[in-house]
Scaffold this active site. Structure first.
Site, PDB file in Angstrom:
ATOM      1  N   TYR A 129       0.803  -1.295   0.104  1.00  0.00           N
ATOM      2  CA  TYR A 129       0.107   0.001  -0.081  1.00  0.00           C
ATOM      3  C   TYR A 129       0.945   1.139   0.141  1.00  0.00           C
ATOM      4  O   TYR A 129       1.822   1.480   0.703  1.00  0.00           O
ATOM      5  CB  TYR A 129      -0.781  -0.012   1.275  1.00  0.00           C
ATOM      6  CG  TYR A 129      -1.769   1.347   1.668  1.00  0.00           C
ATOM      7  CD1 TYR A 129      -2.934   1.369   0.976  1.00  0.00           C
ATOM      8  CD2 TYR A 129      -1.274   2.338   2.344  1.00  0.00           C
ATOM      9  CE1 TYR A 129      -3.863   2.388   1.361  1.00  0.00           C
ATOM     10  CE2 TYR A 129      -2.000   3.464   2.518  1.00  0.00           C
ATOM     11  CZ  TYR A 129      -3.099   3.382   1.979  1.00  0.00           C
ATOM     12  OH  TYR A 129      -4.127   4.756   2.386  1.00  0.00           O
ATOM     13  N   HIS A 130       0.528   2.248  -0.777  1.00  0.00           N
ATOM     14  CA  HIS A 130       1.342   3.072  -1.100  1.00  0.00           C
ATOM     15  C   HIS A 130       0.800   4.687  -0.199  1.00  0.00           C
ATOM     16  O   HIS A 130       0.049   5.105  -0.261  1.00  0.00           O
ATOM     17  CB  HIS A 130       1.449   3.781  -2.318  1.00  0.00           C
ATOM     18  CG  HIS A 130       2.765   4.852  -2.876  1.00  0.00           C
ATOM     19  ND1 HIS A 130       2.857   5.918  -2.178  1.00  0.00           N
ATOM     20  CD2 HIS A 130       3.643   4.657  -3.623  1.00  0.00           C
ATOM     21  CE1 HIS A 130       3.837   6.249  -2.625  1.00  0.00           C
ATOM     22  NE2 HIS A 130       4.578   5.933  -3.433  1.00  0.00           N
ATOM     23  N   GLY A 131       1.478   4.701   1.020  1.00  0.00           N
ATOM     24  CA  GLY A 131       1.228   5.757   1.882  1.00  0.00           C
ATOM     25  C   GLY A 131       1.450   7.253   1.144  1.00  0.00           C
ATOM     26  O   GLY A 131       2.101   7.396   0.420  1.00  0.00           O
TER      27      GLY A 131
END
EC number: 2.3.1.-
Length: 258
Positions: A129-131
């Site tokens: 997941y790309h924060g």
């Protein structure tokens, strides 16, 4: 100027000692109006003193954490020495990984559950997941390098390669910008590869509920099929809240799927 020096020689009752010193410096340096510059410097000091007093405690805390991180690195000095003796960049990677791992442990209490899912050798595709800032993935890369002795390749957005000064960093840590054929080639060569299907769009548009923003991006699945490798999903709890409070504990979680 001569009259001023004569006044200085007559004693402190005739002229204050600081003013007298300034006049002597003017005569010695051959500069006029030195007293005006001195008064201006005093004014600046008076104006910026509150700001300096505000910054100083934070600077002290920064030095303390820098010291702690240095101690983490020093504790692993033998491992670092061995890494440098084999390969220059392996030593550099080990040093940087230790630095980031120390920061992760001290500042965020970062932990990884499921590290055993990462293979000791052989390929695997890691999906994360790309924060807003993918600092959790930096921590994760450091953990992999320290505990598995492996470098995880990562697919980065095109704009990252255009940032001045980033080329060496991206090269040393094996970042690529695709395409799909390149990803398959890396996996078939036996390396680890990480992809964030959401990319920058997910970083900017997602929220604290961790909604994934992938759209129709399914290319990573085709890469895994073509390379015949397992997919290892990765998720970091408190990825956003950790930046809002010092007490937040970030936990990276890994699970494997075929």
């Amino acid at each position: 100027m001569t009259n001023k020096n004569q006044s200085c020689g007559m004693g402190q009752d005739s002229m204050p000692s600081m003013t007298c010193l300034i006049h002597v410096l003017e005569a010695w340096l051959g500069v006029e109006h030195l007293e005006d510059y001195w008064n201006f410097a005093n004014y600046l000091l008076w104006v910026f003193t509150p700001l300096l007093l505000l910054i100083l405690p934070y600077f002290t805390i920064f030095l303390l954490y820098l010291t702690i991180i240095f101690l983490h690195i020093y504790k692993r000095k033998n491992v670092l020495k061995e890494a440098y003796s084999h390969n220059l960049w392996d030593g550099a990677r080990k040093t940087v990984a230790t630095l980031w791992d120390g920061h992760a442990a001290v500042w965020h209490g970062y932990e990884v559950h499921g590290m055993e899912k990462i293979p000791e050798e052989g390929p695997a595709l890691i999906i994360f997941y790309h924060g807003a800032i993918p600092i959790d993935f930096y921590y994760f890369m450091a953990k992999i390098f320290i505990h598995k002795g492996r470098t995880c390749r990562v697919v980065a957005d095109h704009f990252v390669f255009k940032i001045p000064g980033f080329s060496l960093l991206l090269d040393v840590f094996c970042a690529i910008h695709g395409p799909r054929e390149k990803c398959v080639e890396i996996l078939q060569s036996g390396h680890l590869l990480a992809i964030s299907p959401g990319g920058v769009r997910e970083a900017l548009m997602s929220d604290e509920t961790y909604n994934i923003v992938w759209g129709n991006r399914k290319g990573f699945a085709q890469v895994a099929i073509d390379a015949k490798v397992p997919i290892i999903p990765m998720f970091t709890q408190n990825i956003r809240e950790g930046f809002r409070s010092l007490g937040g504990t970030n936990k990276g979680c890994c699970s494997s799927s075929d």
